[in-house]
Enzyme design. Structure first.
Site, PDB file in Angstrom:
ATOM      1  N   CYS A 108       0.825  -1.207   0.000  1.00  0.00           N
ATOM      2  CA  CYS A 108       0.000   0.000   0.000  1.00  0.00           C
ATOM      3  C   CYS A 108       0.865   1.265   0.000  1.00  0.00           C
ATOM      4  O   CYS A 108       1.518   1.575  -0.974  1.00  0.00           O
ATOM      5  CB  CYS A 108      -0.967  -0.052   1.174  1.00  0.00           C
ATOM      6  SG  CYS A 108      -2.374   1.048   1.044  1.00  0.00           S
ATOM      7  N   HIS A 109       0.902   2.005   1.105  1.00  0.00           N
ATOM      8  CA  HIS A 109       1.721   3.214   1.210  1.00  0.00           C
ATOM      9  C   HIS A 109       3.126   2.932   1.748  1.00  0.00           C
ATOM     10  O   HIS A 109       3.928   3.842   1.892  1.00  0.00           O
ATOM     11  CB  HIS A 109       1.024   4.249   2.108  1.00  0.00           C
ATOM     12  CG  HIS A 109      -0.090   4.964   1.426  1.00  0.00           C
ATOM     13  ND1 HIS A 109      -1.329   4.388   1.243  1.00  0.00           N
ATOM     14  CD2 HIS A 109      -0.165   6.191   0.875  1.00  0.00           C
ATOM     15  CE1 HIS A 109      -2.115   5.247   0.604  1.00  0.00           C
ATOM     16  NE2 HIS A 109      -1.425   6.343   0.368  1.00  0.00           N
ATOM     17  N   GLY A 110       3.438   1.667   2.029  1.00  0.00           N
ATOM     18  CA  GLY A 110       4.771   1.292   2.511  1.00  0.00           C
ATOM     19  C   GLY A 110       5.902   1.778   1.623  1.00  0.00           C
ATOM     20  O   GLY A 110       6.948   2.196   2.127  1.00  0.00           O
ATOM     21  N   GLN A 112       6.415   4.481   0.346  1.00  0.00           N
ATOM     22  CA  GLN A 112       6.829   5.864   0.618  1.00  0.00           C
ATOM     23  C   GLN A 112       8.185   5.896   1.306  1.00  0.00           C
ATOM     24  O   GLN A 112       9.006   6.781   1.046  1.00  0.00           O
ATOM     25  CB  GLN A 112       5.792   6.585   1.484  1.00  0.00           C
ATOM     26  CG  GLN A 112       4.518   6.917   0.741  1.00  0.00           C
ATOM     27  CD  GLN A 112       3.515   7.598   1.643  1.00  0.00           C
ATOM     28  OE1 GLN A 112       3.235   7.153   2.761  1.00  0.00           O
ATOM     29  NE2 GLN A 112       2.942   8.687   1.162  1.00  0.00           N
TER      30      GLN A 112
END
Length: 187
Positions: A108-110, A112
């Protein structure tokens, strides 16, 4: 099942983690695959609150860990990656882990954190759809699939991909077993 007995995984998180992206892999690796899993954060013993209210307590401070102590690094998504990527010790740990050649997995947003660590250049990757441009700007080729692997990296898009994500990590870490990147992408 015991596939990962004797293997060590570090998961890194901060407040606002996507609850299912931390809890599901944590339980699956720890209790189904029998890996030794450490939840690390900025401080040891910190009670983190998930995006939907689920609490989790860190077992180690990232600054006290060494990448060579672990077989894999897992980065859950939610708001957590954006909150903790501002800490130099997080970025240094992830960059040092990259140099080991061991499995790094982000959902997912990992990614980033991987963007901030400048580790995506030349990799095939996936993440939550809003990160597509950020990942491409960081030099990755964005692929909209449940699981994408590239070198030692494993990526997934969202909570509904967690089964595929965990399967790919377990497969990559299982002694004597191997699955090609294209086989994992088709999973």
């Amino acid at each position: 099942m015991n596939e990962l007995k004797g293997r060590k995984i570090v998961m890194i998180a901060g407040d606002g983690f996507e609850d299912s992206e931390l809890i599901y892999p944590l339980y699956r690796f720890r209790y189904e695959a029998c890996a030794d899993v450490t939840l690390a954060g900025i401080e040891k013993g910190q009670t983190l609150k998930g995006k939907h209210g689920v609490p989790a307590t860190t077992e180690a401070a990232i600054r006290d860990l060494r990448p060579d102590e672990f077989d894999a690094l897992v980065i859950p998504g939610g708001q957590s990656p954006d909150h903790i990527r501002i800490y130099p010790e997080v970025i240094k740990f992830v960059q040092d882990f990259d140099r080991t050649g061991k499995t790094i997995a982000a959902v997912c947003h990992g990614p980033q954190i991987l963007i901030t660590a400048r580790l995506l250049k030349g990799k095939d990757a996936t993440a939550w759809k809003s990160l597509r441009v950020d990942m491409e700007d960081a030099g990755a080729k964005y692929i909209d699939k449940p699981v994408v692997t590239s070198q030692q990296y494993i990526f997934s898009r969202q909570p509904s991909d967690l089964g595929f994500f965990c399967d790919a990590i377990i497969q990559a870490m299982s002694p004597g077993k191997s699955m090609t990147a294209s086989e994992m992408a088709r999973a």
